[in-house]
Design an enzyme around this catalytic site. Structure first.
Site, PDB file in Angstrom:
ATOM      1  N   CYS A 265       4.375  -9.339  -0.509  1.00  0.00           N
ATOM      2  CA  CYS A 265       4.058  -9.880   0.820  1.00  0.00           C
ATOM      3  C   CYS A 265       3.046 -11.022   0.698  1.00  0.00           C
ATOM      4  O   CYS A 265       2.002 -10.856   0.055  1.00  0.00           O
ATOM      5  CB  CYS A 265       3.479  -8.768   1.695  1.00  0.00           C
ATOM      6  SG  CYS A 265       2.899  -9.369   3.279  1.00  0.00           S
TER       7      CYS A 265
ATOM      8  N   CYS B  68      -1.305  15.188   5.244  1.00  0.00           N
ATOM      9  CA  CYS B  68      -1.294  13.738   5.029  1.00  0.00           C
ATOM     10  C   CYS B  68      -2.641  13.239   4.529  1.00  0.00           C
ATOM     11  O   CYS B  68      -2.786  12.054   4.262  1.00  0.00           O
ATOM     12  CB  CYS B  68      -0.848  13.000   6.292  1.00  0.00           C
ATOM     13  SG  CYS B  68      -1.832  13.408   7.728  1.00  0.00           S
TER      14      CYS B  68
END
Ligand code: SAM
Length: 386
Positions: free
Chosen positions: A95, A338
């Site tokens: 990116c 998570c």
């Protein structure tokens, strides 16, 4: 994909302690990865400071630039702005807006995918040893590998939900790391081209447009399979699905234990509960309870349950909920986590209540970021320590 209006720099919550060191540069050897998407650097005297450095890799020699820190702070934050001696795991970021001072969405664009997973495994291991009080030599800890989601080849185009900030010129952007400043981003390479499909193993789920659903399209099946594999539900076993969302795990537990068996799903979001009731409506013994897990379990469902799934938000279940779970004396708990730090802390609480960590898997549900999802199995041992 939603967009929100941006503001200025994030207001500091505390007064700066001493002279700011922001902008100062140091040459340094990079130490191990740490939880949060950075590596640890120990600057020698006269600085004598721990620095959390982004955009670096263990073993590299870099020039770091301080992004947060004063003379009075115990640790500083920094970006690696020049790499003097690169790790073999370093790659050019796919990116164009990933890197120091740019978009803060990704932590590991500069790392090969296998090395990203190795870094995440190291973080999970460290949290289990430090907070979970597990032995580093325990094969469950030392042998942990972070598994790729099947079909994920380059770690890109997996985010089925993405938030952008609307810029005054009509473009959209994303925030810098720990800042309200916005970097224009026309095309986030993590954003999936296709919207989320809510079908899991052929079962269609009803989900609110803004309600919780796993963002990686492969996540629901990977997690359901791991939970069922670890719990190995038997016909007739009762189950609690805590932090149930729209009833993803409850639905598949019901398929495994039998539709006449009692399964209770607890969820704090009212709309999530409405969708869970729809998703579980074929199952006469399924109950969806609305409210914070801690409050619901304080007043209801105090009978024994055979199985528990815990899938809390980032802060984890916490001591009270873990105690409430242990009070129901399940034979097995599948903990979907998570945040490895919260998992480590809750694993230690479970151990104090006679529940041992007996299996652990970890999945790369968030490639290019430091996030990692674990599924841990906790089983009741004979030795209840309370
Ligand atoms: C990580 S999501 C898991 C959802 C579901 N298990 C799934 O995989 O689709 C966590 C869920 O917990 C809910 N939640 C957060 N805090 C809660 C609390 N204190 N009590 C009950 N539910 C809570 C959120 O609304 C969210 O649906």
């Amino acid at each position: 994909m939603s967009a929100r209006r941006g503001g200025g720099r994030r207001a500091r919550a505390r007064q700066p302690r001493g002279r700011s060191r922001v902008g100062e540069q140091f040459e340094a050897e990079v130490g191990p990865v740490a939880h949060g998407g950075h590596c640890v650097v120990r600057l020698p005297e006269p600085e004598s400071r721990v620095v959390f450095v982004r955009h670096a890799l263990p073993g590299e020699r870099v020039v770091l630039e301080v992004t947060e820190g004063t003379d009075g702070d115990r640790f500083w934050r920094a970006d690696a702005v020049e790499v003097l001696d690169a790790s073999p795991d370093r790659v050019p970021a796919p990116c164009p807006v990933a890197g120091p001072g740019l978009c803060g969405g990704c932590d590991f664009q500069h790392v090969t995918l296998p090395a990203q997973r190795a870094l995440k495994a190291a973080v999970v291991r460290e949290q289990l040893v430090r907070l979970g009080r597990r032995d580093a030599d325990d094969p469950l800890v030392s042998g942990l590998a972070v598994e790729a989601v099947p079909g994920d080849v380059d770690g890109l185009r997996w985010r089925t939900r993405q938030r952008y900030v609307a810029l005054p010129d009509g473009r959209r952007g994303m925030r810098k790391h720990r800042s309200h400043d916005v970097v224009p981003v026309d095309d986030c390479l993590l954003e999936a081209h296709a919207p989320a499909a809510h079908t899991v193993h052929g079962v269609d789920f009803s989900v609110a447009a803004d309600g919780f659903w796993q963002v990686h399209p492969g996540a629901p099946e990977v997690l359901v399979d791991a939970v069922l594999d670890l719990l190995a539900p038997r016909s007739g076993e009762t189950a609690l699905d805590l932090y149930a969302g729209v009833g993803l795990f409850a639905r598949f537990l019901l398929g495994a234990v039998g539709r006449e068996t009692r399964v209770v799903a607890v969820e704090g979001d009212a709309a999530g509960c409405d969708h869970a009731r729809l998703n579980l409506s074929d199952h006469p013994r399924a109950v969806v309870a609305h409210g914070p897990v801690e409050r619901v379990l304080r007043s209801s469902y105090d009978e024994p349950f055979d199985l528990v799934v815990l899938d809390p938000p980032r802060e984890g279940a916490g001591k009270t909920v873990v105690e409430q779970v242990a009070d129901r004396a399940p034979r097995a708990v599948a903990y979907v986590a998570c945040d490895p730090a919260a998992l480590g802390r809750d694993v230690a609480t479970f151990a104090s209540l006679g529940y041992r960590l007996t299996a652990l898997r970890a999945f790369d549900l968030f490639p290019m970021t430091h996030h990692v999802e674990c599924v841990a199995l906790l089983e009741k041992t004979g030795s209840h320590l309370r």
